[in-house]
Motif scaffolding. Sequence first.
Motif, short mmCIF file in Angstrom:
data_model
loop_
_atom_site.label_atom_id
_atom_site.label_comp_id
_atom_site.label_asym_id
_atom_site.label_seq_id
_atom_site.Cartn_x
_atom_site.Cartn_y
_atom_site.Cartn_z
N ASP A 249 0.83 -1.21 0.00
CA ASP A 249 0.00 0.00 0.00
C ASP A 249 0.86 1.26 0.00
N HIS A 250 1.86 1.26 0.88
CA HIS A 250 2.73 2.43 0.99
C HIS A 250 3.55 2.64 -0.28
N LEU A 251 4.01 1.54 -0.87
CA LEU A 251 4.75 1.65 -2.13
C LEU A 251 3.83 2.19 -3.22
N GLY A 252 2.61 1.71 -3.27
CA GLY A 252 1.64 2.22 -4.24
C GLY A 252 1.38 3.71 -4.08
N ALA A 253 1.32 4.15 -2.81
CA ALA A 253 1.12 5.59 -2.55
C ALA A 253 2.31 6.40 -3.05
N ALA A 254 3.53 5.87 -2.83
CA ALA A 254 4.74 6.57 -3.29
C ALA A 254 4.75 6.67 -4.82
N TYR A 255 4.36 5.61 -5.51
CA TYR A 255 4.26 5.66 -6.97
C TYR A 255 3.19 6.66 -7.42
N SER A 256 2.04 6.62 -6.75
CA SER A 256 0.93 7.50 -7.14
C SER A 256 1.29 8.97 -7.02
N LEU A 257 2.02 9.30 -5.94
CA LEU A 257 2.41 10.70 -5.74
C LEU A 257 3.39 11.18 -6.81
N GLN A 258 4.05 10.24 -7.46
CA GLN A 258 4.93 10.58 -8.59
C GLN A 258 4.19 10.48 -9.92
N LYS A 259 2.89 10.16 -9.83
CA LYS A 259 2.06 9.92 -11.03
C LYS A 259 2.56 8.73 -11.85
N ARG A 260 3.18 7.79 -11.18
CA ARG A 260 3.62 6.55 -11.82
C ARG A 260 2.48 5.52 -11.66
N TYR A 261 1.38 5.83 -12.29
CA TYR A 261 0.17 5.05 -12.08
C TYR A 261 0.29 3.61 -12.59
N SER A 262 1.00 3.43 -13.69
CA SER A 262 1.14 2.07 -14.23
C SER A 262 1.95 1.17 -13.29
N ALA A 263 2.82 1.77 -12.49
CA ALA A 263 3.57 1.01 -11.49
C ALA A 263 2.73 0.79 -10.23
N SER B 236 -8.78 -1.47 0.64
CA SER B 236 -7.97 -1.71 -0.56
C SER B 236 -8.72 -1.27 -1.82
N TYR B 237 -10.00 -1.57 -1.87
CA TYR B 237 -10.80 -1.11 -3.01
C TYR B 237 -10.83 0.42 -3.09
N GLU B 238 -10.88 1.08 -1.94
CA GLU B 238 -10.89 2.55 -1.90
C GLU B 238 -9.58 3.10 -2.47
N ARG B 239 -8.46 2.47 -2.12
CA ARG B 239 -7.18 2.93 -2.63
C ARG B 239 -7.10 2.77 -4.15
N LEU B 240 -7.64 1.68 -4.64
CA LEU B 240 -7.67 1.50 -6.08
C LEU B 240 -8.60 2.51 -6.75
N ALA B 241 -9.71 2.81 -6.10
CA ALA B 241 -10.63 3.81 -6.64
C ALA B 241 -9.95 5.17 -6.77
N ASP B 242 -9.19 5.55 -5.75
CA ASP B 242 -8.46 6.82 -5.80
C ASP B 242 -7.42 6.81 -6.92
N LEU B 243 -6.74 5.66 -7.07
CA LEU B 243 -5.74 5.53 -8.13
C LEU B 243 -6.39 5.69 -9.50
N TYR B 244 -7.50 4.98 -9.73
CA TYR B 244 -8.18 5.05 -11.02
C TYR B 244 -8.69 6.47 -11.31
N LYS B 245 -9.11 7.16 -10.27
CA LYS B 245 -9.55 8.54 -10.45
C LYS B 245 -8.40 9.40 -10.95
N GLY B 246 -7.22 9.22 -10.35
CA GLY B 246 -6.05 9.97 -10.79
C GLY B 246 -5.63 9.64 -12.20
N MET B 247 -5.94 8.41 -12.64
CA MET B 247 -5.60 7.98 -13.99
C MET B 247 -6.65 8.40 -15.02
N GLY B 248 -7.75 8.97 -14.53
CA GLY B 248 -8.82 9.36 -15.43
C GLY B 248 -9.72 8.21 -15.84
#
Length: 324
Positions: free
Chosen positions: A249-263, A289-301
């Motif tokens: 989860d924390h690694l995913g957050a670090a990627y997301s903050l860099q906009k490395r959504y595919s990672a 976990s589903y909420e975190r994915l929802a936030d990620l998908y929102k950032g990805m459009g």
Amino acid sequence: MRRLNKYLSAVLVALFCAACSTQVKEDQGHGPDTWQFSNAQSQFFVDRGEYGKALEQANLTLKRVKAQSGKSHPDVSIALSQIARIYALMYNHRFAESHYRMALKVRKQAVGTDNLLYADSMRGLGTALYHQQKYAQAQSVLESALATAVNRVGWKSPQLLSYLRRLARAYEIRSKFDKAVPLRDRAVVLAEQKFGAGHPELAEAQARLAYATTYNGNPARAAALFERSLPVLERHHGANSPQLAMTLDHLGAAYSLQKRYSAAEPVLSRALSIRKQVYGQSHLEVANSYERLADLYKGMGRAQDSFNSREKANKIRNTIKTRI
């Protein structure tokens, strides 16, 4: 044979307690064997997870020390600290706090504050305050504990590890990540010095540093630290452990903050998969976990994927509510 092993274990702990007692002051005695033995018995039960019996022996130790050495003897503080530690293990942090305060008062009057046993009790007090959500008080006490420990052993001693971790956690809960990061950095150095490369304790220290670094505005460094620690933590905790899911989860957050959504997507998806295996389909951790994915998908459009993930999270939460 079993009784003999139990007796030998108790004697070994008694010898350790006697050694601790000599640190109090050179001209203070070891204390009578009776209290040392009951203190050893208390620790024996702690090690077995029998906290009720441990507490009974610890209170007996306190009674004997007071009777044989007086209420203001420094060994009284050792007995009080043991009681406090047992209460903390029993999640009775209010009683732990009160006994740590009594221990600190006795030790301060008997031998002063510039000693490691005083610092240790301060650390315990700070932890008890933290668990009662008294975060500002906990921070202040833990700062004093670390300062005393540093004064005794210096910045290069691995003995500082637990002091650094607990104060860093107090900073993090108050979003003071700029203060937490230097402590986490130091903990990594000391953990590597003590345990060596590839050790789980070092990997845990790196992951904690990565977490603080993420929210201190450096997600790129955080991601590199998580990537370094992840294989070790996976070997240590297992490929399907909740601890590993949290790190993902924390690694995913670090990627997301860099906009490395595919990672970030496969990392967060794996965390979700682990939680389903561990907790089942309808658990709050799965919903999170589903909420975190929802936030990620929102950032990805990806609006539809975001909506679907959030709907799954809400469905799980509604299912949980109906069970209550």
